[in-house]
Design a protein around this motif. Structure first.
Motif, PDB file in Angstrom:
ATOM      1  N   MET A  40      -8.625 -53.582 -58.468  1.00 42.91           N
ATOM      2  CA  MET A  40      -8.214 -53.135 -57.141  1.00 42.91           C
ATOM      3  C   MET A  40      -6.784 -52.626 -57.229  1.00 42.91           C
ATOM      4  O   MET A  40      -6.022 -53.078 -58.068  1.00 42.91           O
ATOM      5  N   PRO A  41      -6.436 -51.665 -56.393  1.00 43.86           N
ATOM      6  CA  PRO A  41      -5.035 -51.239 -56.402  1.00 43.86           C
ATOM      7  C   PRO A  41      -4.151 -52.432 -56.113  1.00 43.86           C
ATOM      8  O   PRO A  41      -4.431 -53.202 -55.209  1.00 43.86           O
ATOM      9  N   GLU A  42      -3.175 -52.604 -56.907  1.00 44.18           N
ATOM     10  CA  GLU A  42      -2.314 -53.764 -56.708  1.00 44.18           C
ATOM     11  C   GLU A  42      -0.902 -53.438 -57.125  1.00 44.18           C
ATOM     12  O   GLU A  42      -0.670 -52.573 -57.951  1.00 44.18           O
ATOM     13  N   GLY A  43       0.025 -54.166 -56.528  1.00 49.37           N
ATOM     14  CA  GLY A  43       1.406 -54.058 -56.925  1.00 49.37           C
ATOM     15  C   GLY A  43       2.185 -53.039 -56.126  1.00 49.37           C
ATOM     16  O   GLY A  43       1.651 -52.292 -55.317  1.00 49.37           O
ATOM     17  N   ILE A  44       3.488 -53.059 -56.387  1.00 46.61           N
ATOM     18  CA  ILE A  44       4.431 -52.162 -55.725  1.00 46.61           C
ATOM     19  C   ILE A  44       5.074 -51.315 -56.821  1.00 46.61           C
ATOM     20  O   ILE A  44       5.471 -51.838 -57.860  1.00 46.61           O
ATOM     21  N   MET A  45       5.146 -50.016 -56.596  1.00 49.77           N
ATOM     22  CA  MET A  45       5.794 -49.144 -57.583  1.00 49.77           C
ATOM     23  C   MET A  45       7.302 -49.354 -57.496  1.00 49.77           C
ATOM     24  O   MET A  45       7.964 -48.828 -56.621  1.00 49.77           O
ATOM     25  N   LYS A  46       7.805 -50.172 -58.410  1.00 49.24           N
ATOM     26  CA  LYS A  46       9.238 -50.494 -58.380  1.00 49.24           C
ATOM     27  C   LYS A  46      10.056 -49.379 -59.006  1.00 49.24           C
ATOM     28  O   LYS A  46      11.150 -49.062 -58.561  1.00 49.24           O
ATOM     29  N   ASP A  47       9.570 -48.818 -60.100  1.00 51.87           N
ATOM     30  CA  ASP A  47      10.347 -47.770 -60.782  1.00 51.87           C
ATOM     31  C   ASP A  47       9.409 -46.854 -61.553  1.00 51.87           C
ATOM     32  O   ASP A  47       8.840 -47.242 -62.564  1.00 51.87           O
ATOM     33  N   PHE A  48       9.250 -45.637 -61.032  1.00 52.33           N
ATOM     34  CA  PHE A  48       8.342 -44.691 -61.707  1.00 52.33           C
ATOM     35  C   PHE A  48       8.866 -44.301 -63.088  1.00 52.33           C
ATOM     36  O   PHE A  48       8.136 -43.763 -63.905  1.00 52.33           O
ATOM     37  N   ALA A  49      10.160 -44.591 -63.336  1.00 53.66           N
ATOM     38  CA  ALA A  49      10.788 -44.215 -64.604  1.00 53.66           C
ATOM     39  C   ALA A  49      10.959 -45.422 -65.528  1.00 53.66           C
ATOM     40  O   ALA A  49      11.618 -45.314 -66.561  1.00 53.66           O
ATOM     41  N   GLY A  50      10.362 -46.574 -65.158  1.00 54.17           N
ATOM     42  CA  GLY A  50      10.358 -47.740 -66.045  1.00 54.17           C
ATOM     43  C   GLY A  50      11.728 -48.137 -66.564  1.00 54.17           C
ATOM     44  O   GLY A  50      11.868 -48.517 -67.731  1.00 54.17           O
ATOM     45  N   GLY A  51      12.759 -48.036 -65.715  1.00 53.71           N
ATOM     46  CA  GLY A  51      14.099 -48.430 -66.141  1.00 53.71           C
ATOM     47  C   GLY A  51      14.737 -47.441 -67.115  1.00 53.71           C
ATOM     48  O   GLY A  51      15.684 -47.786 -67.822  1.00 53.71           O
ATOM     49  N   HIS A  52      14.225 -46.211 -67.167  1.00 48.81           N
ATOM     50  CA  HIS A  52      14.771 -45.155 -68.048  1.00 48.81           C
ATOM     51  C   HIS A  52      14.957 -45.628 -69.489  1.00 48.81           C
ATOM     52  O   HIS A  52      16.088 -45.713 -69.986  1.00 48.81           O
ATOM     53  N   PRO A  53      13.865 -45.937 -70.192  1.00 52.55           N
ATOM     54  CA  PRO A  53      13.991 -46.335 -71.599  1.00 52.55           C
ATOM     55  C   PRO A  53      14.526 -45.167 -72.433  1.00 52.55           C
ATOM     56  O   PRO A  53      14.384 -44.010 -72.045  1.00 52.55           O
ATOM     57  N   SER A  54      15.154 -45.498 -73.562  1.00 51.91           N
ATOM     58  CA  SER A  54      15.585 -44.425 -74.462  1.00 51.91           C
ATOM     59  C   SER A  54      14.345 -43.795 -75.079  1.00 51.91           C
ATOM     60  O   SER A  54      13.278 -44.419 -75.172  1.00 51.91           O
ATOM     61  N   THR A  55      14.501 -42.543 -75.506  1.00 55.25           N
ATOM     62  CA  THR A  55      13.383 -41.830 -76.134  1.00 55.25           C
ATOM     63  C   THR A  55      12.895 -42.587 -77.369  1.00 55.25           C
ATOM     64  O   THR A  55      11.690 -42.664 -77.628  1.00 55.25           O
ATOM     65  N   GLU A  56      13.843 -43.203 -78.112  1.00 48.65           N
ATOM     66  CA  GLU A  56      13.478 -43.920 -79.341  1.00 48.65           C
ATOM     67  C   GLU A  56      12.662 -45.178 -79.008  1.00 48.65           C
ATOM     68  O   GLU A  56      11.628 -45.439 -79.618  1.00 48.65           O
ATOM     69  N   ASP A  57      13.127 -45.966 -78.026  1.00 50.58           N
ATOM     70  CA  ASP A  57      12.390 -47.177 -77.640  1.00 50.58           C
ATOM     71  C   ASP A  57      11.010 -46.801 -77.104  1.00 50.58           C
ATOM     72  O   ASP A  57      10.008 -47.452 -77.409  1.00 50.58           O
TER      73      ASP A  57
END
Ligand SMILES: [Zn+2]
Length: 414
Positions: A130-147
């Motif tokens: 089922m759809p669940e949760g709240i979209m807290k950050d569409f950018a996932g905390g801006h990870p580095s390209t390497e990570d």
């Protein structure tokens, strides 16, 4: 013999609306842009519909217009354009999805999941996803390209080609990645995650919605292996086939180059056969290397390129942030750090024409893109136009030109 040179300046999302902090004026009206004002005074200003009616006001659609292609004919989705910028080939029996690394938090108000009214037909999602949760950050905390590349590798090994699945995962930039799937997976309604910020995460629906939701759920176990990252799952959206864009040179008879820090815009350059130039310090942010982009344009034009597109993202980012000062600063940087040096260099090369237009508006008060018409400016080094002001109000009474016709106006191929 000297040939005509053409430059297209794209201050992404620069068009705006009257703002109370600016006494009811817009950033274009307030910014100190003496070079642009002088160009507008001798050129032709007008209004362009860069986003065709009924299409999403994205940079993919708007920039496709500015490059002279009718988005209603040529646009197939956002992900395949970004895939092209990464050099990923999509077969005709495949589709590409944008794969965000995102942070979806538990919805403590609705621990059982929710069914947003009007969006999700009841019964379409089986239990457990089922759809669940709240979209807290569409950018996932801006990870580095390497990570992020390590995460995408793990996703491909555990859920993709590594276990013989039908899908494969391809690393992109920071939180923005690509998943390639069989074309039947395209049959889904996927909500762009940036439209869900701090709202219930509406999961994919439609015939392929279940497969996509299952994969997004499964990705949580993979992301758990990377506790140092804020992202906790993937978000799939923006799917489409690879568009078959006719080459720019064959369509318009001029050889073109481009500089941009945005993969979506770069992908359009790749798909239309432009020379896409990389510039060190081109960040897609306020601190981008304006002089570097200007010099890339000048040196390409000096060495045989006929037309060059300079795209700067900073105005759009300031619009999304609601940052009035940065939006004005980005416009003033265009004037002092691009146009001021560019125009004399063009004069030294001979005859030239210039088009300036954003790909869409990103009003500071709304912090998102709109489909409204935007001001454009055309300047010819030899032939003066009626002259005007390059502002929203200065072009409000002009007749609206479809955005994809600006290229023909610039090249005078109508
Ligand atoms: Zn934007």
């Amino acid at each position: 013999m000297k040939t005509m040179k053409y430059v297209i300046c794209v201050p992404d999302g620069c068009a705006d609306e009257p703002h109370p902090d600016l006494g009811g004026r817009t950033p274009l009206e307030v910014a100190s842009m003496p070079v642009l004002r002088a160009l507008a005074a001798r050129g032709t200003v007008g209004r362009a519909a860069v986003i065709p009616e009924g299409m999403p006001p994205g940079s993919d659609v708007g920039n496709l217009s500015l490059l002279g292609y009718d988005p209603a004919v040529h646009h197939t989705g956002r992900a395949p354009i970004e895939a092209a910028s990464l050099g990923i080939r999509i077969r005709p029996d495949q589709v590409a999805f944008r794969c965000n690394l995102s942070t979806v938090a538990a919805d403590t108000d609705h621990p059982e999941g929710i069914m947003p009214e009007g969006i999700m037909p009841e019964g379409i999602m089986p239990e457990g996803i089922m759809p669940e949760g709240i979209m807290k950050d569409f950018a996932g905390g801006h990870p580095s390209t390497e990570d992020a590349a390590k995460v995408i590798k793990a996703l491909d090994e555990q859920l993709g080609s590594g276990v013989g699945a039908e899908v494969s995962f391809h690393p992109g930039v920071q939180y923005r990645h690509i998943m390639v799937a069989p074309e039947s997976w395209a049959q889904a309604n996927c909500v762009p995650p940036h439209d869900l910020t701090d709202s219930p995460a509406v999961w994919p629906t439609g015939p392929a919605g279940q497969k996509l939701s299952e994969l997004m759920t499964a990705s949580r176990e993979v992301l758990e292996q990377f506790p140092e990252l804020a992202a906790n799952q993937i978000w799939l959206w923006g799917q489409g086939h690879q568009p078959q864009l006719p080459s720019f040179e064959q369509t318009y008879g001029v050889h073109a180059g481009m500089v941009t820090a945005v993969d979506l815009v770069r992908g359009l350059g790749v798909l239309t056969g432009m020379d896409v130039v990389s510039v060190e310090g081109a960040t897609g942010w306020y601190d981008t290397n304006y002089e570097g982009k200007r010099d890339a344009a000048i040196s390409a034009l000096q060495s045989g390129t006929d037309l060059f597109v300079i795209h700067v993202e900073a105005t759009d980012e300031a619009g999304h942030a609601g940052n009035v000062a940065e939006k004005i600063a980005a416009l003033e940087n265009w004037d002092a750090r691009v146009l001021a040096g560019l125009i004399p260099a063009l004069d030294a090369m001979g005859d030239w024409r210039l088009l300036m237009s954003p790909d869409h508006a990103t009003p500071l008060l709304l912090k998102t893109h709109t489909s409204t018409t935007v001001p454009y400016l055309l300047v010819d080094s030899k032939v003066d136009g009626a002259g005007g002001e390059y502002t929203e109000s200065g072009t409000a009474e002009s007749e609206v030109v479809p955005g994809y016709e600006l290229m023909s106006l610039l090249l005078q191929r109508t």
